[in-house]
Scaffold this motif. Sequence first.
Motif, PDB file in Angstrom:
ATOM      1  N   VAL A 166      23.871 -33.802  49.226  1.00 21.27           N
ATOM      2  CA  VAL A 166      23.001 -32.994  48.422  1.00 21.27           C
ATOM      3  C   VAL A 166      23.931 -32.405  47.257  1.00 21.27           C
ATOM      4  N   MET A 167      23.293 -32.214  46.292  1.00 23.60           N
ATOM      5  CA  MET A 167      23.724 -31.848  45.011  1.00 23.60           C
ATOM      6  C   MET A 167      24.680 -32.498  44.524  1.00 23.60           C
ATOM      7  N   PRO A 168      24.540 -33.755  44.315  1.00 25.60           N
ATOM      8  CA  PRO A 168      25.649 -34.616  43.518  1.00 25.60           C
ATOM      9  C   PRO A 168      25.948 -34.190  42.058  1.00 25.60           C
ATOM     10  N   SER A 169      27.025 -34.257  41.423  1.00 20.89           N
ATOM     11  CA  SER A 169      27.058 -33.832  40.382  1.00 20.89           C
ATOM     12  C   SER A 169      27.161 -35.365  39.371  1.00 20.89           C
ATOM     13  N   PRO A 170      26.249 -35.388  38.511  1.00 18.77           N
ATOM     14  CA  PRO A 170      26.246 -36.671  37.832  1.00 18.77           C
ATOM     15  C   PRO A 170      27.186 -36.779  36.658  1.00 18.77           C
TER      16      PRO A 170
END
Lengths: 212, 180
Positions: free
Chosen positions: B65-69
């Motif tokens: 969850v909430m991966p940083s692009p």
Amino acid sequence: MAQTTGTPAALQRIRPASPRRWGLVALLALLAVAGGVSSALWRANTPDKFGQAAGPWRVSLLAGSVQTDSLTRAQVALGGLLALNRTETMYYVARHDSQGQPLRRRCSYRIKGLAPQGAWWSLTAYDDDHFLFPDDQRRYSINSAQAVLDEGQRFGVRVGASEPASADLPWLPTPGEGGLQLTLRVYRPSAALQTDPTRLEPPLIEQERPCA
Amino acid sequence: MRLSTGGHRLGTWVLLGLLAVLAHQFTLWALPRWIMDRTVKAIAGEPGSAPRRPPLTDHTQRRVVMPSPDLLYATCAWDVSHKPMRVRASLEGVAYASLALYAANSDNFWVTHGGEGPTKAADLWIRSARPAAGQPDAPAGAQVVVAPTDKGLLLMRVLVGDIDRDLARAEDLRQSLRCG
């Protein structure tokens, strides 16, 4: 003479538990366990109670920390697994705008704030399930390498389902229906922020026009 | 007799309440461990396998969850129950790069960063907090990080603030990661 409790006759009236009674106790025990598990899952999934408030943003000093409590650890595991501890990164999450209304994808918002104090920062939009919105142009976030700051060192960005008429600020598309959340990451935050994360001047999140 | 029946009933409800509380607390304790175990297997494989280097995050990534692009990631799973594990990586030449270690309960117990920081490269050994007798140790003079759990995850992050400018160098750093 009246019989008193504890007499052999009285004791004889106390029957051993029947199988039916044990079955009832077992069912109640199962319900108790289910209730305990459900309450824990519900509590771990209540982001509005997570950490401290800084305007519409919420932040925890304990995310990723070895000193955290079991509830915070569970909340982070569900909504932000693999978070770094506060000496490396601080995470500010908003699910409401500055007026307290839940963020919704089909509304249009303008976020404006002072560039956070840290080595670098980014602001990213996520859907209700904590994943990125589909966009073939990779308009998922803005970060300190890209953001254009005004003379007051403030950045601005628009978020919403419809492309804004003005291109004065970058736009993060949030297609579809449902809610959204914004995450502001501050890497290698200043010592002041590490001590008191509410010292961040919280970026304003404002609806640009009424949204039904 | 009524009093003893009432006492039994009260005792039963108290025990059920305690059972619910225990179930609540156990769930909070177990949930991060279960999630971490599944995640490590999904994104890093088995301990001892080669580092995984997924593509730059986009909207198709739905494992964590909430991966940083804005970050390029690399992962290693580790198990130091039998011997320590060496980790090496270059961390210079980019605006930000870090190596973070996570325990089996998901706590981030150690992190180092490079980029504009003082650390230009990482060369460390992860060791068990309770090594078995006779277990080999890290070489003398090596940087040793004691892990609170024998299994865990290493996560490398490299900033890609501008894809055109940063991606190639970030990929070089990611390729430099060695685990074991």
